[in-house]
Design an enzyme around this catalytic site. Structure first.
Site, mmCIF file in Angstrom:
data_model
loop_
_atom_site.group_PDB
_atom_site.id
_atom_site.type_symbol
_atom_site.label_atom_id
_atom_site.label_comp_id
_atom_site.label_asym_id
_atom_site.label_seq_id
_atom_site.Cartn_x
_atom_site.Cartn_y
_atom_site.Cartn_z
ATOM 1 C CB CYS A 237 -32.334 50.541 -16.724
ATOM 2 S SG CYS A 237 -30.328 50.321 -17.373
ATOM 3 N NE ARG B 216 -37.909 48.304 -17.249
ATOM 4 C CZ ARG B 216 -39.280 49.536 -17.903
ATOM 5 N NH1 ARG B 216 -40.110 49.108 -18.192
ATOM 6 N NH2 ARG B 216 -38.048 49.423 -18.918
ATOM 7 C CD1 TRP C 107 -30.221 45.956 -21.457
ATOM 8 C CD2 TRP C 107 -30.428 44.172 -20.600
ATOM 9 N NE1 TRP C 107 -30.044 44.986 -22.568
ATOM 10 C CE2 TRP C 107 -30.415 43.745 -21.731
ATOM 11 C CE3 TRP C 107 -30.696 43.182 -20.237
ATOM 12 C CZ2 TRP C 107 -29.859 42.324 -22.370
ATOM 13 C CZ3 TRP C 107 -29.926 41.503 -20.536
ATOM 14 C CH2 TRP C 107 -30.124 41.406 -22.018
ATOM 15 C CG ASN D 40 -34.554 52.845 -19.196
ATOM 16 O OD1 ASN D 40 -33.420 52.766 -20.232
ATOM 17 N ND2 ASN D 40 -35.543 52.136 -19.324
ATOM 18 N N GLY D 41 -31.659 54.697 -21.278
ATOM 19 C CA GLY D 41 -31.492 54.759 -22.140
ATOM 20 C C GLY D 41 -30.093 54.844 -22.753
ATOM 21 C CD GLU E 225 -35.295 30.402 -35.171
ATOM 22 O OE1 GLU E 225 -34.997 29.557 -34.992
ATOM 23 O OE2 GLU E 225 -36.537 30.951 -34.143
ATOM 24 C CE LYS F 275 -38.644 31.254 -32.238
ATOM 25 N NZ LYS F 275 -36.991 30.261 -31.510
ATOM 26 C CD GLU G 193 -38.306 26.912 -29.096
ATOM 27 O OE1 GLU G 193 -37.418 27.522 -28.059
ATOM 28 O OE2 GLU G 193 -38.122 27.934 -30.764
ATOM 29 C CG HIS H 128 -33.240 13.996 -53.427
ATOM 30 N ND1 HIS H 128 -33.062 12.944 -54.044
ATOM 31 C CD2 HIS H 128 -32.892 15.067 -53.336
ATOM 32 C CE1 HIS H 128 -32.354 14.179 -55.309
ATOM 33 N NE2 HIS H 128 -32.736 15.862 -54.680
ATOM 34 C CE LYS I 36 -34.549 33.797 -23.803
ATOM 35 N NZ LYS I 36 -34.964 34.297 -25.658
HETATM 36 C C1 AGP Z 1 -34.559 29.271 -29.547
HETATM 37 O O1 AGP Z 1 -36.030 29.313 -29.756
HETATM 38 C C2 AGP Z 1 -34.495 28.413 -28.096
HETATM 39 N N1 AGP Z 1 -34.763 28.926 -26.969
HETATM 40 C C3 AGP Z 1 -32.700 27.272 -28.086
HETATM 41 O O2 AGP Z 1 -32.354 26.370 -29.384
HETATM 42 C C4 AGP Z 1 -31.624 28.798 -28.302
HETATM 43 O O3 AGP Z 1 -31.979 29.532 -28.994
HETATM 44 C C5 AGP Z 1 -30.479 27.818 -28.043
HETATM 45 O O4 AGP Z 1 -30.862 27.823 -26.809
HETATM 46 C C6 AGP Z 1 -29.571 29.401 -28.720
HETATM 47 O O5 AGP Z 1 -29.968 29.591 -27.110
HETATM 48 P P1 AGP Z 1 -28.832 31.343 -27.014
HETATM 49 O O6 AGP Z 1 -28.386 32.019 -28.686
HETATM 50 O O7 AGP Z 1 -28.502 32.248 -25.598
HETATM 51 O O8 AGP Z 1 -26.654 30.785 -26.982
#
Ligand code: AGP
Length: 611
Positions: free
Chosen positions: A2, A27, A73, A99-100, A484, A488, A491, A507, A606
């Site tokens: 928040c 935020r 939030w 906030n909290g 993962e 990263k 991306e 393989h 996002k």
């Molecule tokens: C994560 O680094 C990516 N930006 C992307 O793979 C993300 O995890 C995926 O789009 C799923 O998003 P969500 O967790 O909001 O469903």
């Protein structure tokens, strides 16, 4: 989290507050509101963006020289107008923003309801305000005294700011655990969650400390502790620029969020894990425990990083609960004709709670009779709302497009669920259960220790930033972390990277290995350790460059690898929460070394709300 803004002084309060709330939008929030005091207390609040609040107030008399404002939030109670702040006292003379999290709010609420108090929202904030109001009326004391008495009974974190119709030139604020900054102006004062709403008016600020209470008037700032002793305010001069403040002093949101992980994991465990009592409290699981522990099958549905969290959850659930688990890419699940039976339990994992593929996939599964359990970060999001039950990850808003703190929070919540189900099912012995609870309790501090490898990882990033391809390898619980880590890097640095089960290399993919190929091994101590050592030997024999994430003290792999990053010892089920962190940092620092926009990588969104 928040955002809080308040003002008292000669200026028009509303424009100062509104602009301040817009400064705090970074935020993350889902609703906003203001309370203004001028011939009566007026409270305006609504779900949605600050701009929507602004539009709704067009034409109203908003003249006032004192006011409070808030961006919410959601933590308790979904985003809607009535849950937005400020909240009002029963007599309408007080308004408060917060906030909290007030952890003992339900106990306080029960006490107040027995006295006849009624509540218009689902929030812990309204409970605290009416608790303060009740104390003031019963003790016939000042508002300041009532706040002091109330806060001695409160368990949790708070910043609160109150405005009082009976004292139209005074704001009262208090802080424990959440940030509060007071800007010192000439005949005026500004309050905010950080300095970004304040810096354009004054660079002289006071950072309020935990258990301190502030009484603020246009030309007076009094600081006291909860024992009513005066404290001399310590005035500091802001030397940051606005942009830096929004990132908490970090260069990028991604780095800030990587470093927030000790706190976000603590928030994720708070109120749920009690290692000393050996208990896990999760209402969403408890209320559906029979259906979950007796599930024919658990199907985990997610995308991207959340899918990697789901894959790790498969290993953990099968190990601890002995329930068959499948992990599905939502985008694949929704388009094929999947078989879902009423005894199936779907776990939907999503940071945003708005990913279109995941949303449609679980709608299809729900139509076929499955129970949907949502593991989501954004309170009140679409996936949270369509789920039959769920658990929020409480990672706070994640601004960086690449998911970091949300991912580790997902791992923690999924592990908590698996542990709770296994305990209820009797598929885990009590000794191992208690051991894992204690290990989980220690994870936030181990994450903090792991973050100390940042400078070492930064050096590695310089060394490997020009590589054209990377391989990430892991086995067992570390295989999802290899995936993962590769995601990263792709991306953030736009370098091609592939995650693979380490044993699968022989393989085919091992044909890729030569002296130009960095191979990252996620190789923390576990039951596969001996095997992963052989896999490292296979790569070294073909001149591949080996970067290994190992458990502290692993001399064997340290002697073999070209570069090593050590993380603290942890149970193999929990070690992935630690081993992912150097990989997050490696992606970040290579992206920085290549001068890329690490917070907003090209082509990415996002939340992928399109199909
Ligand atoms: C994560 O680094 C990516 N930006 C992307 O793979 C993300 O995890 C995926 O789009 C799923 O998003 P969500 O967790 O909001 O469903």
């Amino acid at each position: 989290m928040c955002g809080i803004v308040a003002y008292v002084g000669p200026k028009e309060a509303y424009p100062v507050i509104l602009k301040g709330l817009k400064r705090l939008e970074y935020r993350g929030y889902d609703s906003s509101g203001v309370a203004l005091l001028n011939s009566g207390l007026k409270v305006y609040k609504k779900k949605g963006k600050v701009a929507e609040l602004e539009d709704s107030l067009m034409g109203k008399d908003l003249h006032a020289n004192i006011g409070i404002g808030h961006t919410r939030w959601a933590t308790h109670g979904e985003p809607c107008d009535r849950n937005a702040h400020p909240h009002s006292s029963s007599n309408g003379k007080l308004a408060m923003i917060h906030n909290g999290i007030i952890e003992n709010y339900s106990q306080l609420k029960n006490e107040l309801m027995k006295k006849g108090y009624q509540f218009t929202s689902d929030t812990d904030t309204e409970v605290l305000l009416k608790f303060i109001e009740d104390i003031q009326q019963n003790n016939h004391c000042t508002l300041e005294e009532a706040v002091r008495i109330a806060l001695k009974r409160v368990v949790g974190a708070y910043v609160i700011v109150l405005i009082d119709e009976d004292n139209p030139d005074t704001l009262i604020a208090a802080r424990k655990g959440s940030p509060l900054v007071i800007g010192i102006g000439k005949g005026e004062h500004f309050l905010a969650s950080d300095a970004s709403p304040i810096i354009e008016y004054t660079k002289e600020v006071v950072y309020v400390n935990d258990y301190e209470l502030a009484i603020i008037r246009p030309d007076e700032l009094i600081l006291k502790n909860l024992g009513n002793e005066k404290i001399t305010p310590f005035i500091t001069k802001l030397d940051m620029e606005l942009a830096a403040i929004e990132k908490g002093g970090y260069d990028h949101f991604m780095l800030k969020e990587i470093f927030e992980q000790p706190d976000t994991i603590f928030d994720c465990l708070r109120g749920r894990l009690d290692a000393s009592l050996g208990t896990i409290t999760m209402a969403g699981v408890q209320n559906n425990i029979d259906q979950i522990k007796n599930a024919n099958r658990i199907i985990i549905i997610a995308c991207g990083t959340s899918w990697h969290a789901g894959l790790l959850a498969e290993y953990i659930f099968e190990e601890l609960c002995r329930i068959p688990v499948e992990v599905e890419y939502a985008s694949e699940f929704r388009y094929r004709n999947p078989i879902v039976r009423p005894g199936d339990v779907i776990i939907a994992v999503s940071q945003s709670g708005e990913t279109a593929d995941t949303l449609v996939a679980i709608e299809k599964a729900k139509e076929q009779g499955a129970m949907i359990f949502g593991v989501v970060n954004v309170v009140g999001s679409s996936i949270a709302r369509i789920s039959n039950a769920g658990a929020y990850t409480h990672a706070g808003p994640e601004i960086g497009v690449a998911s970091t703190k949300a991912f580790t929070a997902q791992l923690v919540v999924l592990t908590l669920i698996a542990l709770k189900v296994a305990h209820e099912k009797g598929s885990i012995d009590q000794k191992r259960f208690i051991h894992l609870l204690n290990e989980l309790h220690d994870i936030p501090e181990k994450v903090r220790t792991t973050l100390q490898t940042a400078e070492q990882v930064k050096t590695l990033a310089e060394k490997y930033k020009d590589a054209k391809d990377f391989l990430y390898l892991g086995r067992g619980y570390n295989f999802p972390i290899a995936l993962e880590g590769a995601l990263k890097l792709k991306e953030i640095s736009y370098i091609h990277a592939e995650g693979y089960p380490a044993a699968e290399m022989k393989h085919g993919p091992i044909a890729l290995v030569d002296e130009t190929l960095p191979v990252v091994f996620v190789a923390t101590k576990d039951s596969y350790h001996e095997k992963i050592v052989s896999n490292i030997q296979e790569i070294k024999a073909r001149k591949g460059k080996v970067i290994a994430v190992v458990t502290e003290g692993d001399d064997t792999i340290t002697a073999m690898a070209d570069d090593v990053i050590a993380v603290p010892e942890a149970d193999e089920i929990l070690a992935p929460i630690l081993s992912v962190i150097p990989l997050q940092l490696l992606a970040y620092y290579i992206g920085i070394a290549k001068d890329l926009d690490v917070d907003k990588p090209r082509n990415l969104a996002k939340s992928v709300t399109v199909e």
